[in-house]
Design a protein around this motif. Structure first.
Motif, PDB file in Angstrom:
ATOM      1  N   PRO A 148       0.952  -1.133   0.045  1.00 28.40           N
ATOM      2  CA  PRO A 148      -0.087   0.002  -0.158  1.00 28.40           C
ATOM      3  C   PRO A 148       0.806   0.997   0.199  1.00 28.40           C
ATOM      4  O   PRO A 148       2.074   1.048   0.450  1.00 28.40           O
ATOM      5  CB  PRO A 148      -0.736  -0.007   1.504  1.00 28.40           C
ATOM      6  N   GLY A 177      -7.254  -9.569   3.072  1.00 24.32           N
ATOM      7  CA  GLY A 177      -8.188 -10.553   3.236  1.00 24.32           C
ATOM      8  C   GLY A 177      -8.467 -11.473   1.945  1.00 24.32           C
ATOM      9  O   GLY A 177      -9.392 -12.055   1.870  1.00 24.32           O
ATOM     10  N   GLY A 178      -7.862 -11.391   1.177  1.00 15.94           N
ATOM     11  CA  GLY A 178      -7.713 -12.138  -0.092  1.00 15.94           C
ATOM     12  C   GLY A 178      -6.992 -13.413   0.024  1.00 15.94           C
ATOM     13  O   GLY A 178      -6.884 -14.017   0.917  1.00 15.94           O
ATOM     14  N   TYR A 179      -6.995 -14.243  -1.193  1.00 14.05           N
ATOM     15  CA  TYR A 179      -6.600 -15.587  -1.257  1.00 14.05           C
ATOM     16  C   TYR A 179      -5.022 -15.637  -0.558  1.00 14.05           C
ATOM     17  O   TYR A 179      -5.006 -16.470   0.421  1.00 14.05           O
ATOM     18  CB  TYR A 179      -6.071 -15.628  -2.593  1.00 14.05           C
ATOM     19  N   ILE A 180      -3.984 -14.757  -0.598  1.00 18.14           N
ATOM     20  CA  ILE A 180      -2.767 -14.873  -0.318  1.00 18.14           C
ATOM     21  C   ILE A 180      -2.702 -14.525   1.041  1.00 18.14           C
ATOM     22  O   ILE A 180      -2.276 -15.269   1.798  1.00 18.14           O
ATOM     23  CB  ILE A 180      -1.867 -13.629  -1.134  1.00 18.14           C
ATOM     24  N   GLU A 183      -4.263 -17.540   2.948  1.00 21.17           N
ATOM     25  CA  GLU A 183      -3.470 -18.786   2.941  1.00 21.17           C
ATOM     26  C   GLU A 183      -2.240 -18.850   3.843  1.00 21.17           C
ATOM     27  O   GLU A 183      -2.089 -19.699   4.599  1.00 21.17           O
ATOM     28  CB  GLU A 183      -3.295 -19.086   1.311  1.00 21.17           C
ATOM     29  N   TYR A 199      -7.975  -7.056   8.130  1.00 17.68           N
ATOM     30  CA  TYR A 199      -8.567  -6.903   6.903  1.00 17.68           C
ATOM     31  C   TYR A 199      -9.680  -5.829   7.036  1.00 17.68           C
ATOM     32  O   TYR A 199     -10.232  -5.872   7.970  1.00 17.68           O
ATOM     33  CB  TYR A 199      -9.415  -8.291   6.491  1.00 17.68           C
ATOM     34  N   ARG A 200      -9.723  -4.945   6.042  1.00 14.45           N
ATOM     35  CA  ARG A 200     -10.115  -3.628   6.028  1.00 14.45           C
ATOM     36  C   ARG A 200     -11.709  -3.739   6.132  1.00 14.45           C
ATOM     37  O   ARG A 200     -12.702  -3.048   6.526  1.00 14.45           O
ATOM     38  CB  ARG A 200      -9.689  -2.625   5.207  1.00 14.45           C
ATOM     39  N   ASN A 232      -7.591  -1.990   9.565  1.00 16.52           N
ATOM     40  CA  ASN A 232      -6.429  -1.706   8.762  1.00 16.52           C
ATOM     41  C   ASN A 232      -5.122  -1.160   9.374  1.00 16.52           C
ATOM     42  O   ASN A 232      -5.282  -0.652  10.607  1.00 16.52           O
ATOM     43  CB  ASN A 232      -6.609  -0.780   7.391  1.00 16.52           C
ATOM     44  N   ALA A 287      -0.237  -8.426   2.074  1.00 17.75           N
ATOM     45  CA  ALA A 287      -0.864  -9.456   0.879  1.00 17.75           C
ATOM     46  C   ALA A 287      -2.236  -8.478   0.376  1.00 17.75           C
ATOM     47  O   ALA A 287      -3.284  -9.021   0.582  1.00 17.75           O
ATOM     48  CB  ALA A 287      -1.340 -10.645   1.651  1.00 17.75           C
ATOM     49  N   THR A 288      -1.819  -7.409  -0.323  1.00 15.33           N
ATOM     50  CA  THR A 288      -2.558  -6.450  -0.489  1.00 15.33           C
ATOM     51  C   THR A 288      -2.771  -6.436  -1.849  1.00 15.33           C
ATOM     52  O   THR A 288      -3.258  -5.405  -2.646  1.00 15.33           O
ATOM     53  CB  THR A 288      -2.117  -4.972  -0.070  1.00 15.33           C
ATOM     54  N   GLY A 289      -2.745  -7.249  -2.945  1.00 14.82           N
ATOM     55  CA  GLY A 289      -2.930  -7.446  -4.256  1.00 14.82           C
ATOM     56  C   GLY A 289      -1.838  -7.264  -5.098  1.00 14.82           C
ATOM     57  O   GLY A 289      -0.653  -7.263  -4.618  1.00 14.82           O
ATOM     58  N   ASN A 336      -6.990 -14.562 -12.660  1.00 16.05           N
ATOM     59  CA  ASN A 336      -5.380 -14.900 -12.306  1.00 16.05           C
ATOM     60  C   ASN A 336      -5.354 -16.157 -11.662  1.00 16.05           C
ATOM     61  O   ASN A 336      -4.768 -16.263 -10.305  1.00 16.05           O
ATOM     62  CB  ASN A 336      -4.911 -13.686 -11.407  1.00 16.05           C
ATOM     63  N   LEU A 337      -5.231 -17.257 -12.506  1.00 18.75           N
ATOM     64  CA  LEU A 337      -4.914 -18.486 -11.958  1.00 18.75           C
ATOM     65  C   LEU A 337      -4.033 -19.222 -13.001  1.00 18.75           C
ATOM     66  O   LEU A 337      -4.282 -18.986 -14.098  1.00 18.75           O
ATOM     67  CB  LEU A 337      -6.371 -19.327 -11.691  1.00 18.75           C
ATOM     68  N   ALA A 368      -9.787 -23.096  -5.707  1.00 16.13           N
ATOM     69  CA  ALA A 368      -9.596 -23.435  -4.392  1.00 16.13           C
ATOM     70  C   ALA A 368      -8.854 -22.525  -3.575  1.00 16.13           C
ATOM     71  O   ALA A 368      -7.933 -21.939  -4.201  1.00 16.13           O
ATOM     72  CB  ALA A 368      -8.995 -24.918  -4.243  1.00 16.13           C
TER      73      ALA A 368
HETATM   74  N1  LIG Z   1      -5.525 -20.610  -4.325  1.00 18.75           N
HETATM   75  C1  LIG Z   1      -5.282 -20.095  -5.299  1.00 18.75           C
HETATM   76  O1  LIG Z   1      -5.738 -20.106  -6.580  1.00 18.75           O
HETATM   77  C2  LIG Z   1      -4.498 -18.537  -5.467  1.00 18.75           C
HETATM   78  C3  LIG Z   1      -3.735 -18.299  -4.198  1.00 18.75           C
HETATM   79  C4  LIG Z   1      -2.899 -17.072  -4.181  1.00 18.75           C
HETATM   80  C5  LIG Z   1      -3.190 -16.199  -5.306  1.00 18.75           C
HETATM   81  N2  LIG Z   1      -4.263 -16.441  -6.360  1.00 18.75           N
HETATM   82  C6  LIG Z   1      -4.258 -15.501  -7.503  1.00 18.75           C
HETATM   83  O2  LIG Z   1      -3.529 -14.271  -7.027  1.00 18.75           O
HETATM   84  C7  LIG Z   1      -4.535 -13.232  -6.974  1.00 18.75           C
HETATM   85  C8  LIG Z   1      -4.119 -12.192  -6.103  1.00 18.75           C
HETATM   86  O3  LIG Z   1      -4.004 -12.489  -4.584  1.00 18.75           O
HETATM   87  P1  LIG Z   1      -3.830 -11.491  -3.489  1.00 18.75           P
HETATM   88  O4  LIG Z   1      -4.494 -12.094  -2.214  1.00 18.75           O
HETATM   89  O5  LIG Z   1      -2.875 -10.692  -3.646  1.00 18.75           O
HETATM   90  O6  LIG Z   1      -5.058 -10.209  -4.050  1.00 18.75           O
HETATM   91  P2  LIG Z   1      -6.688 -10.030  -3.623  1.00 18.75           P
HETATM   92  O7  LIG Z   1      -7.031  -9.292  -4.557  1.00 18.75           O
HETATM   93  O8  LIG Z   1      -7.308 -11.614  -3.662  1.00 18.75           O
HETATM   94  O9  LIG Z   1      -6.433  -9.724  -2.318  1.00 18.75           O
HETATM   95  C9  LIG Z   1      -5.816  -8.105  -1.868  1.00 18.75           C
HETATM   96  C10 LIG Z   1      -6.457  -7.913  -0.375  1.00 18.75           C
HETATM   97  O10 LIG Z   1      -5.826  -6.883  -0.109  1.00 18.75           O
HETATM   98  C11 LIG Z   1      -6.737  -5.905   0.430  1.00 18.75           C
HETATM   99  N3  LIG Z   1      -6.296  -4.687   0.104  1.00 18.75           N
HETATM  100  C12 LIG Z   1      -5.795  -3.839  -0.899  1.00 18.75           C
HETATM  101  N4  LIG Z   1      -5.225  -2.627  -0.846  1.00 18.75           N
HETATM  102  C13 LIG Z   1      -5.328  -2.600   0.473  1.00 18.75           C
HETATM  103  C14 LIG Z   1      -4.595  -1.537   1.304  1.00 18.75           C
HETATM  104  N5  LIG Z   1      -4.396  -0.113   0.693  1.00 18.75           N
HETATM  105  N6  LIG Z   1      -4.725  -1.618   2.558  1.00 18.75           N
HETATM  106  C15 LIG Z   1      -5.518  -2.714   3.214  1.00 18.75           C
HETATM  107  N7  LIG Z   1      -5.646  -3.881   2.558  1.00 18.75           N
HETATM  108  C16 LIG Z   1      -5.887  -3.472   1.307  1.00 18.75           C
HETATM  109  C17 LIG Z   1      -7.907  -6.168  -0.420  1.00 18.75           C
HETATM  110  O11 LIG Z   1      -9.128  -5.637   0.422  1.00 18.75           O
HETATM  111  C18 LIG Z   1      -7.999  -7.751  -0.543  1.00 18.75           C
HETATM  112  O12 LIG Z   1      -8.571  -8.299   0.861  1.00 18.75           O
HETATM  113  C19 LIG Z   1      -5.978 -13.841  -6.588  1.00 18.75           C
HETATM  114  O13 LIG Z   1      -6.838 -12.954  -6.922  1.00 18.75           O
HETATM  115  C20 LIG Z   1      -5.684 -14.963  -7.397  1.00 18.75           C
HETATM  116  O14 LIG Z   1      -6.423 -14.857  -8.536  1.00 18.75           O
HETATM  117  C21 LIG Z   1      -4.668 -17.647  -6.395  1.00 18.75           C
END
Ligand SMILES: NC(=O)c1ccc[n+]([C@@H]2O[C@H](COP(=O)([O-])OP(=O)(O)OC[C@H]3O[C@@H](n4cnc5c(N)ncnc54)[C@H](O)[C@@H]3O)[C@@H](O)[C@H]2O)c1
Ligand SMILES: Cc1cc2nc3c(=O)[nH]c(=O)nc-3n(C[C@H](O)[C@H](O)[C@H](O)COP(=O)(O)OP(=O)(O)OC[C@H]3O[C@@H](n4cnc5c(N)ncnc54)[C@H](O)[C@@H]3O)c2cc1C
Length: 479
Positions: A148, A177-180, A183, A199-200, A232, A287-289, A336-337, A368
């Motif tokens: 960020p 709060g995403g995948y990464i 996990e 997670y925000r 956050n 793990a913010t994208g 993105n898979l 998954a």
């Molecule tokens: N098991 C799987 O298949 C798997 C595993 C890991 C990643 N991936 C792929 O990689 C992609 C990326 O994963 P990811 O987890 O990085 O991205 P994501 O987009 O899933 O999650 C990003 C998270 O960061 C938060 N965020 C973003 N900016 C922020 C900020 N400024 N402050 C606080 N929180 C913030 C978002 O709210 C979100 O919860 C996934 O969408 C997926 O396609 C897949």
């Protein structure tokens, strides 16, 4: 006779690029080159799916030992040794990178260990100074994690760094709060790290089925993850001894930060969050994208258009606005898979080299999340489906036999969303150990358009968790 050096020049040796190059050269007989600036295999093999899944396996053994003692095994858990694991992990990644290089060479692809950019619609320029012309150029450069925009964000690590830690931290704050985020929260908690997650939003795993998200959050808390939603990070800085002003609890003398190899030792980090707390963590993981790798590649200069966040804009055939330039995988930010990047690469070859225009089918992709337990999903969530049409919701949530016997609290969820009109199963969501394996198979039925009655006609495999998928007789609710 072609006037170009190559029929195809692929930029990026990850999941999509390697597959497209191999198939174009090995099966379609094209003259192909590929440039990779880092390690062959890309995100999935080197810093994504593969090392992540090996860490998922590693993190599961602690709980298994505990469970096994309830089954009568006399086992002693002396703890997890990161050095042993990471040594084996690095050997495995070296082996896999070698396999990728061999596969390319075996298909007749010429490889360049260099960064590439586009000079014109048919010319690629390498960081070595060489230039090559190609009839078609395929950009498959993937993406990278982003921090960020806040002061001192460089003090935190990103997912790429996890695999290079010299030691495991004692405590970590995970932002996202995403995948990464989810996990790694489960992986690190399973390895014995004290994990806090901010997670925000209101609930983790936005976009997945609400009921499944709720159960994953509950399970993560049971696993020991100190999960705070609606929270956050506000500020972070290096912690200096005695600097305990405003802190919830004094910092333990044993806390220490674990450097990433080749990075400067920064020390523990003091973090202020939106909930007003100030805490010290050994590491902060952002793990913010992720952001597509489309910067400084000469793309816009030659007429390729970029969309939101720098994603390369393509049509259904992965063709950019410049007819000779195509793009696949994460750099296009569609789905993105890894298997999707591979499919897009195969469809590109079919379209361009086999004279068979092929669109990539992005509908009903099973996927998954490798949390503990896992979340397997295909099709519409309950929320999406009920906005679309009248539905029936079938679900069963229960303690699975294996862990219930060991007196463990966790529940699993089996859920089907069914169209009232067509009876088709519109979505299937599974939260359970092994849900990733289960959803691959359920995904075939859903993709084939199976109805609830097709599921019902299938005899259960007993005793399993997944038998519930074919034995749920009455809808839990309609909407
Ligand atoms: N098991 C799987 O298949 C798997 C595993 C890991 C990643 N991936 C792929 O990689 C992609 C990326 O994963 P990811 O987890 O990085 O991205 P994501 O987009 O899933 O999650 C990003 C998270 O960061 C938060 N965020 C973003 N900016 C922020 C900020 N400024 N402050 C606080 N929180 C913030 C978002 O709210 C979100 O919860 C996934 O969408 C997926 O396609 C897949
Ligand atoms: C931690 C993590 C876990 C993941 N887990 C899963 C999972 O379990 N299941 C799943 O399906 N997906 C998972 N993913 C997503 C998956 O890894 C990606 O969707 C997939 O790797 C995308 O493939 P790609 O070919 O588009 O790009 P990449 O695999 O990223 O490959 C792109 C390559 O291009 C190279 N490159 C970039 N720019 C240039 C340039 N200018 N010149 C030369 N080379 C260049 C890069 O070095 C890289 O090697 C995960 C991702 C991460 C980060």
């Amino acid at each position: 006779m072609s006037t170009f050096d190559y029929d195809l020049f692929v930029i990026g040796g990850g999941s999509g690029g390697v597959r497209a190059a191999r198939v174009a050269a090995g099966e379609a007989g094209a003259k192909v080159a590929l440039a990779e600036e880092d390690r062959y295999g890309g995100t999935c093999v080197i810093r994504g799916c593969v090392p992540k899944k090996l860490m998922v396996f590693a993190s599961g053994y602690g709980g298994m030992v505990e469970e096994a003692t309830h089954y009568g095994w006399d086992m002693l858990n002396r703890g997890f040794d990161w050095q042993t694991f990471s040594g084996h992990l690095n050997n495995e990644l070296d082996r896999l990178e070698g396999v990728y290089r061999k596969l390319l060479a075996g298909s007749g692809v010429t490889t360049y260990d260099a960064r590439a950019r586009l000079k014109d619609p048919h010319t690629v320029e390498l960081s070595t100074g060489e230039t090559f012309t190609a009839k078609h150029i395929l950009v498959a450069t993937g993406g990278r994690p982003v921090r960020p925009d806040m002061p001192n964000a460089h003090l935190g690590i990103v997912s790429d760094d996890i695999f290079h830690l010299e030691n495991l931290p004692k405590s970590i704050l995970i932002i996202g709060g995403g995948y990464i985020a989810c996990e790694f929260a489960c992986i690190l908690a399973g390895l014995g790290v004290d994990v806090t997650q901010y997670y925000r939003g209101a609930q983790i795993l936005r976009g997945f089925d609400d009921e499944a998200r709720g159960l994953i959050a509950e399970s993560m808390r049971e696993l020991g993850v100190d999960l705070h939603t609606g929270t956050n990070i506000v500020e972070m800085d290096c912690y200096r001894e005695g600097d305990d002003d405003g802190m919830d609890a004094p910092v333990e003398a044993t806390q220490y930060a674990m450097p990433v190899k080749d990075a400067p030792q920064e020390g523990p980090l003091k973090v202020k969050s939106t909930n007003g707390h100030i805490k010290v963590f050994d590491q902060v993981l952002f793990a913010t994208g992720r952001r597509p790798n489309s910067d400084d590649m000469g793309l816009e200069e030659i007429g390729v258009t970029l969309g939101r966040g720098g994603a390369i804009e393509v049509d259904e055939y992965s063709q950019t606005k410049v007819p000779s330039v195509y793009a696949i995988g994460d750099v296009t930010d569609r789905v993105n898979l890894t298997p999707v990047a591979i499919r897009e690469g195969m469809a590109f070859v079919e379209t361009v080299f086999n004279g068979n225009p092929t669109k990539v089918d992005h509908d009903l992709i099973p996927s998954a999340v490798f949390t503990q337990p896992e979340l397997g999903t295909v099709g519409l969530t309950e929320e999406q489906a009920r906005d679309q049409e009248p539905i029936e919701v079938y679900c069963a949530s229960f303690r699975p036999m294996q862990s219930a016997f060991a007196d463990k609290p966790g529940r699993v969820l089996m859920k089907l969303i069914v169209s009232q009109e067509t009876r088709k199963v519109l979505g299937c969501h599974i939260v359970a150990p092994g849900a990733g394996e289960m959803i691959q198979l359920a995904g075939i039925a859903v993709k084939m358009g199976a109805t609830k009655e097709d599921f019902d006609r299938t005899v259960a495999v007993h005793p399993t968790m997944s038998e519930e998928i074919v034995t749920m007789r009455k809808p839990m609710r309609t909407a």
